[in-house]
Design a protein around this motif. Structure first.
Motif, short mmCIF file in Angstrom:
data_model
loop_
_atom_site.label_atom_id
_atom_site.label_comp_id
_atom_site.label_asym_id
_atom_site.label_seq_id
_atom_site.Cartn_x
_atom_site.Cartn_y
_atom_site.Cartn_z
N CYS A 168 13.81 5.06 -77.65
CA CYS A 168 15.47 5.59 -77.33
C CYS A 168 16.41 5.28 -77.15
CB CYS A 168 14.88 6.48 -76.36
SG CYS A 168 13.78 7.87 -75.64
N ASP A 169 16.52 3.54 -77.63
CA ASP A 169 17.70 3.11 -77.96
C ASP A 169 18.79 3.87 -78.45
OD1 ASP A 169 16.61 0.85 -75.88
OD2 ASP A 169 15.78 -0.38 -77.54
N GLN A 170 19.78 3.77 -77.92
CA GLN A 170 21.44 4.08 -78.80
C GLN A 170 20.68 5.75 -79.98
OE1 GLN A 170 21.68 1.39 -81.58
NE2 GLN A 170 23.77 0.24 -79.69
N LEU A 171 19.68 6.35 -78.81
CA LEU A 171 18.94 7.55 -79.25
C LEU A 171 19.68 9.14 -79.98
CD1 LEU A 171 16.84 8.64 -81.07
CD2 LEU A 171 16.04 10.43 -78.27
N ASP A 172 20.58 9.35 -79.59
CA ASP A 172 22.13 10.13 -79.07
C ASP A 172 22.89 9.94 -80.58
OD1 ASP A 172 21.21 11.75 -76.64
OD2 ASP A 172 22.64 11.26 -75.61
N ALA A 173 23.54 8.86 -80.33
CA ALA A 173 23.69 8.65 -81.33
C ALA A 173 23.31 8.29 -82.69
CB ALA A 173 24.58 6.84 -81.07
N ILE B 258 10.03 13.97 -77.82
CA ILE B 258 9.28 13.61 -78.62
C ILE B 258 9.16 12.39 -78.42
CG2 ILE B 258 7.18 12.85 -80.80
CD1 ILE B 258 8.37 15.22 -82.36
N LEU B 259 10.11 11.39 -78.44
CA LEU B 259 10.41 10.11 -78.86
C LEU B 259 10.11 9.63 -77.27
CD1 LEU B 259 13.12 9.32 -81.12
CD2 LEU B 259 10.80 8.94 -81.61
N GLN B 260 10.65 10.27 -76.21
CA GLN B 260 11.02 10.02 -74.47
C GLN B 260 9.16 10.18 -73.78
OE1 GLN B 260 13.36 13.29 -73.09
NE2 GLN B 260 14.98 11.79 -74.11
N PHE B 261 8.32 10.63 -74.67
CA PHE B 261 6.68 10.95 -74.62
C PHE B 261 6.06 9.49 -74.44
CE2 PHE B 261 3.24 11.38 -75.12
CZ PHE B 261 2.06 11.58 -74.51
N GLY B 262 6.46 9.15 -75.84
CA GLY B 262 5.65 7.83 -76.41
C GLY B 262 6.37 6.57 -75.42
N GLU B 263 7.58 6.68 -75.07
CA GLU B 263 8.23 5.69 -74.78
C GLU B 263 7.85 5.47 -73.32
OE1 GLU B 263 12.83 4.26 -72.88
OE2 GLU B 263 12.36 4.82 -74.94
N LYS B 264 7.22 6.81 -72.55
CA LYS B 264 6.89 6.64 -70.95
C LYS B 264 5.25 6.72 -71.34
CE LYS B 264 10.21 9.42 -69.17
NZ LYS B 264 10.35 10.78 -68.91
N ASN B 265 4.81 6.39 -72.81
CA ASN B 265 3.16 6.55 -72.47
C ASN B 265 3.12 5.40 -73.52
OD1 ASN B 265 1.97 8.74 -70.57
ND2 ASN B 265 4.07 9.64 -71.78
N PRO B 266 2.81 4.54 -74.08
CA PRO B 266 3.37 3.91 -74.94
C PRO B 266 1.59 3.44 -75.19
CG PRO B 266 3.35 1.89 -72.60
CD PRO B 266 3.33 3.83 -72.69
N GLY B 267 0.67 3.61 -74.63
CA GLY B 267 -0.84 3.81 -74.81
C GLY B 267 -1.03 4.67 -76.06
N MET B 268 -0.52 5.86 -75.76
CA MET B 268 -0.55 6.97 -76.11
C MET B 268 0.24 6.86 -77.81
SD MET B 268 -2.39 8.74 -74.75
CE MET B 268 -2.72 9.28 -73.19
N THR B 269 1.42 5.94 -78.05
CA THR B 269 2.12 5.78 -79.35
C THR B 269 1.45 5.30 -80.05
OG1 THR B 269 3.89 5.84 -77.90
CG2 THR B 269 3.89 4.63 -79.37
#
Length: 214
Positions: free
Chosen positions: A203-208, A114-125
């Motif tokens: 998605c910055d430091q998302l895994d952590a 979901i966060l990756q989708f938002g990052e790639k689609n800022p207008g949709m965010t």
């Protein structure tokens, strides 16, 4: 190498003048309107978008917009349709996969996509966090809220199954809390992204971060 004459011949000019302007195929203009609207939403600090501004960007009249959409609210509903289709296509694929994922597991993977989708689609965010819907029809905000309610419901199911597999004595209660925290985290990251002018990536430091939440 000699110069090439780029001026049209009289015959070519006559053919060009005689050929009618190519009209968009059914659905093409509608898609173009939505693409331009999403692009306008991607501008950091963008104010409320009017149909006049949208029509000007498309170089058409406002009446032309209303031949494809009954209202601006209907345009935003079409964007939400796209978000729902895209997000739940990914979410359901993860949730329905019978194979377990390594830690932090399916729930974290759902939050990630979901966060990756938002990052790639800022207008949709901006639509997902409601910034683009201020002063618009209230039903649009309700639909976005329902979207995240559905995400939370899927997360509860995934987390309950994981808790049961781990022998948790109260899997339902644990899953409810974890799902609520994850959805709040996702919304918070998307809001920060939109309100920073798309500078602070979700998605910055998302895994952590997800390991801490898990």
């Amino acid at each position: 190498m000699g110069l090439v004459n780029t001026e049209p011949t009289p015959d070519a000019a006559a053919r060009s003048a005689a050929s009618p302007r190519k009209r968009p195929k059914p659905g093409e203009r509608r898609t173009q309107i939505l693409q331009v609207l999403a692009g306008m939403l991607e501008q950091p600090g963008a104010e409320r978008i009017t149909t006049a501004a949208l029509a000007a960007r498309l170089d058409v009249s406002e009446a032309a917009l209303y031949r494809h959409f009954a209202s601006k609210a209907q345009m935003f509903e079409a964007l939400i349709d796209f978000i729902e289709t895209s997000v739940f296509g990914m979410v359901n694929q993860i949730a329905d996969n019978p194979l377990p994922l390594p830690p932090p597991g399916k729930a974290a993977r759902i939050a990630s996509v979901i966060l990756q989708f938002g990052e790639k689609n800022p207008g949709m965010t901006r639509v997902m966090v409601g910034d683009a819907l201020v002063f618009e029809n209230e039903r649009l905000t309700a639909r976005v809220n329902q979207l995240f309610d559905r995400v939370e419901s899927v997360l509860r199911q995934v987390l309950r199954a994981a808790a049961e597999a781990q022998g948790c004595t109260a899997p339902t209660a644990q899953a409810q809390v974890q799902a609520s925290v994850l959805v709040s985290f996702v919304i918070g990251r998307l809001q920060r992204y939109a309100r920073s002018g798309f500078k602070r990536l979700p998605c910055d430091q998302l895994d952590a971060a997800l390991r801490l939440l898990a």
